[in-house]
Write an enzyme that holds these catalytic residues in place. Sequence first.
Site, short mmCIF file in Angstrom:
data_model
loop_
_atom_site.label_atom_id
_atom_site.label_comp_id
_atom_site.label_asym_id
_atom_site.label_seq_id
_atom_site.Cartn_x
_atom_site.Cartn_y
_atom_site.Cartn_z
N GLU A 48 -3.63 35.56 -15.55
CA GLU A 48 -1.74 36.09 -16.20
C GLU A 48 -1.29 35.20 -15.08
O GLU A 48 -1.55 35.19 -13.77
CB GLU A 48 -2.10 37.70 -15.67
CG GLU A 48 -3.47 38.52 -16.45
CD GLU A 48 -3.86 39.80 -15.53
OE1 GLU A 48 -3.50 40.44 -14.51
OE2 GLU A 48 -4.76 40.65 -16.30
N LYS A 91 2.23 35.49 -12.86
CA LYS A 91 2.18 36.41 -11.43
C LYS A 91 3.61 36.86 -11.27
O LYS A 91 4.18 36.27 -11.23
CB LYS A 91 1.78 36.55 -10.32
CG LYS A 91 2.05 37.51 -9.38
CD LYS A 91 1.50 37.16 -7.57
CE LYS A 91 1.43 38.18 -6.21
NZ LYS A 91 2.91 38.51 -6.15
N ASP A 124 7.06 38.02 -11.35
CA ASP A 124 7.98 38.62 -10.10
C ASP A 124 9.25 39.91 -10.15
O ASP A 124 10.13 39.44 -10.49
CB ASP A 124 9.46 37.24 -9.88
CG ASP A 124 9.11 37.48 -7.50
OD1 ASP A 124 8.56 38.68 -7.46
OD2 ASP A 124 9.87 35.83 -7.93
N TYR A 132 -0.37 45.31 -16.47
CA TYR A 132 -1.77 44.53 -16.14
C TYR A 132 -2.75 45.03 -15.70
O TYR A 132 -4.21 44.31 -15.05
CB TYR A 132 -1.08 43.57 -14.75
CG TYR A 132 -0.85 44.16 -13.76
CD1 TYR A 132 -1.10 44.27 -12.48
CD2 TYR A 132 1.01 43.55 -13.76
CE1 TYR A 132 -0.63 44.96 -11.16
CE2 TYR A 132 1.44 43.87 -12.00
CZ TYR A 132 1.38 44.92 -11.18
OH TYR A 132 1.47 45.83 -10.46
N LYS A 173 0.21 30.45 -6.38
CA LYS A 173 0.92 30.94 -5.84
C LYS A 173 1.83 29.38 -6.28
O LYS A 173 1.14 27.96 -6.01
CB LYS A 173 1.65 30.98 -4.41
CG LYS A 173 2.06 32.31 -4.13
CD LYS A 173 1.92 33.56 -4.92
CE LYS A 173 3.37 33.87 -4.15
NZ LYS A 173 3.46 34.70 -3.03
N CYS A 223 45.05 20.56 -1.80
CA CYS A 223 43.97 19.35 -2.18
C CYS A 223 42.72 18.63 -1.55
O CYS A 223 43.42 17.91 -0.68
CB CYS A 223 43.69 18.66 -3.19
SG CYS A 223 42.53 17.51 -4.12
N CYS A 241 43.23 14.76 -2.25
CA CYS A 241 44.06 14.13 -2.81
C CYS A 241 45.94 14.87 -2.10
O CYS A 241 46.72 14.32 -2.00
CB CYS A 241 44.84 14.05 -4.58
SG CYS A 241 44.96 15.51 -4.86
N CYS A 276 43.01 22.20 -8.14
CA CYS A 276 44.33 21.41 -7.26
C CYS A 276 44.72 21.57 -8.77
O CYS A 276 44.92 20.82 -9.85
CB CYS A 276 43.34 19.73 -6.87
SG CYS A 276 44.20 18.62 -7.28
N CYS A 293 45.27 12.78 -8.34
CA CYS A 293 43.98 13.50 -7.69
C CYS A 293 42.68 12.09 -8.02
O CYS A 293 42.85 12.42 -8.85
CB CYS A 293 43.67 14.35 -7.41
SG CYS A 293 41.97 15.16 -6.61
S1 IVH Z 1 -2.49 42.88 -9.73
C1 IVH Z 1 -5.84 44.56 -6.94
N1 IVH Z 1 -1.89 41.24 -11.84
O1 IVH Z 1 1.98 41.29 -7.20
C2 IVH Z 1 -4.76 44.55 -7.58
N2 IVH Z 1 -0.57 41.95 -9.76
O2 IVH Z 1 0.15 40.98 -4.71
C3 IVH Z 1 -3.62 44.45 -7.40
N3 IVH Z 1 2.37 41.15 -9.84
O3 IVH Z 1 2.19 44.32 -5.77
C4 IVH Z 1 -2.57 43.66 -8.58
N4 IVH Z 1 1.72 40.35 -11.30
O4 IVH Z 1 3.43 44.20 -7.98
C5 IVH Z 1 -1.70 42.51 -10.37
N5 IVH Z 1 -1.00 40.15 -13.29
C6 IVH Z 1 0.11 41.11 -12.34
C7 IVH Z 1 1.04 40.52 -11.07
C8 IVH Z 1 0.71 41.30 -10.08
C9 IVH Z 1 2.61 41.21 -10.35
C10 IVH Z 1 2.53 41.57 -7.99
C11 IVH Z 1 2.08 43.15 -8.17
C12 IVH Z 1 1.60 43.82 -6.80
C13 IVH Z 1 1.44 42.31 -5.95
C14 IVH Z 1 0.63 41.92 -5.51
#
Ligand code: IVH
Length: 675
Positions: free
Chosen positions: A118, A120, A122, A230, A319, A413, A416, A431, A437
């Site tokens: 999945e 991650k 933000d 998730y 990451k 400016c 010039c 300017c 210029c």
């Molecule tokens: S699973 C036991 N899945 O990442 C696992 N977390 O560092 C718990 N996050 O605070 C999290 N996308 O807010 C999981 N697809 C995803 C995620 C996700 C973002 C964030 C979540 C958590 C942090 C974990």
Amino acid sequence: MTLPAATREKAESLRNQIRHHNYRYHALDNPEIPDVEYDRLMRELQQLEAEHPELVSVDSPTQRVGDAPISAFGTVQHELPMLSLGNAFSAEELQEFHRRVLDRLALDEQAELIYAAEPKLDGAAVSLLYVGGVLVQGATRGDGTTGEDITHNVRTIEAIPLRLLGSGYPDRLEVRGEIFMPKAGFDAYNDKARAAGEKTFVNPRNAAAGSLRQLDPKLTAERPLDMYAYSVGIADEGSLPPRHSQIVDQLQEWGIKVCPERRVVSGVQGCLKYYEKIGERRDQLSYEIDGVVFKVDSLEMQEELGFVSRAPRWAIAHKYPAQEELTTVEDVEFQVGRTGAITPVARLTPVFVGGVTVSNATLHNIDELHRKDVRVGDTVIVRRAGDVIPEVAGVILERRPRQTRQVQLPSICPVCGSHVAREEGETVARCTGGLYCSAQRAEALKHFVSRRALDIEGLGAKLIEQLVGMDRLKTPADIFRLSKGELSELERMGEKSADKLIRSIDASKTTTLARFLFALGIREVGEATAASVAAHYGRLANVLAATEVDLQSVADVGPIVAARLRAFLDEEHNLDVIRRLQDYGVEWPETDPVPVAENAPLSGKKFVITGTLPSLTRDDAKDMIQSAGGKVTGSVSSKTDYLVAGEKAGSKLNKAEKLNISILDEAALRYLLSE
Ligand code: IVH
């Protein structure tokens, strides 16, 4: 008076219809009915509930923003802790994770271990508690054990159902996921805040977290928030499927929104491929991510693997390169653009961010610089997301050294020495030197030679700056006086490339009136306006002779544009440049005036093009739309009539969907044009 059963049934039927359409729209991203129809159902229910207040229930879709502001956040004890994730920053670290998992499960290297993969997200983690299928509580993660009660705010987020759909859900079900602000919403929010002189958000994550920490749910309701689930926390009385990926699918069936980019992959190779694929699409995704998450899919295996401190052994976050970094401001300089706009730019200690080394970042305008209180010597957050210009997103005040230098807008400016002026109500200072210029001149020349203008290949920014610096180029007309001999004497320019450049300068002389007008770089006269003016008047002489009032009869030319055009054409030195260009042989076919007919098929319609179309280039599509009287603009707003979207359409597509703008693929565009 008791309520007739028919009224009660009617209300319940409306609620169920609305819940179903919410599900189609949010969870499945596949609406069945147009928004007007949805609004009609909603209004009907509102009216019924207004007439019979005893009908209102907390899980009615009308009750999202009903709550009064709270005075302080309550706390929520998480029955099951909300964990964090370990990180992998390289393929090697991911491989080590995989090996540890295999070891613990006593599986050999060859075993095909299935992972749920999945993005991650933000944003901010959230816990949503459903009891008997009704949303009763929303909480932040907090420290993992104790979070804050944000029920009043999560109820305002339309992607979060107030009642689950279908059946078979556990009586107490805790859904966990991420609340986030999609990129389009974030950009629009910041643009608006900047224009209004208000504080901007550093990034979509802070925007989401900040929006959830409002005491007044009406404020949260105004923020463009979204959510993907998730995982599941508590699940009492009721069973869930045996695999993580199946649980997520099940959540979707109950009406919860889940990430469409989730996949099931096999082994570490599958994980790495997924990481790469999502990485390629990172900039196009409508939401911000900082990595991908891999979870051992089998719950039985998850249980066997267990936890270390606060993170599961069965999951890891892989990451991507950070889009934000800290660095210091070594200086602030002011850049002068083509129209004289003066932009403060921070010179930074070089830092690797978003995949490149960044040493300059924009501060947008002087007001924003002051609002953020950026000083020379400060440690700042630099942000470079996607292919946008890096910006200084904020200052780390805790790291401010004792000695800093504050920055003021220069009164003259820096290039010039002309006065710097600011028109009323404008955030931009300019300017006033015009083509006197050299910075404005260089920018004007870069515009003149650019692809959509005279399209002179080989005359790049560096070369223009060099020639302007030598005073060899003052106006666009001087380009046509360059000789092969003098060019080949320039640094890094051989005889061959000089020859090539002369040939492309020659080739550019045959152009169109539209390109020519656009190339002149008249303020407010973009490509579409230049094309309308050219089509309307046919000949340059007619344009030169047109009055300000007459100019306004051109499609899409209003009083501001007409005034700018007239002012430009009234300047003797501009007319002189135009005459000289023609003397050097710049020419175009002149036509009879063909005023864009009021009944041109797409007259007055505004288009935005995004993504890659199967057979047309974007420029082709643009030409086709313009010749049918349509206007093509760069950004989606409520004024946009159509979005033409191809492959890899990103945030514009999302925004258009949000605004309910008609979306065309290439075939639909062709059909529209043929009508
Ligand atoms: S699973 C036991 N899945 O990442 C696992 N977390 O560092 C718990 N996050 O605070 C999290 N996308 O807010 C999981 N697809 C995803 C995620 C996700 C973002 C964030 C979540 C958590 C942090 C974990």
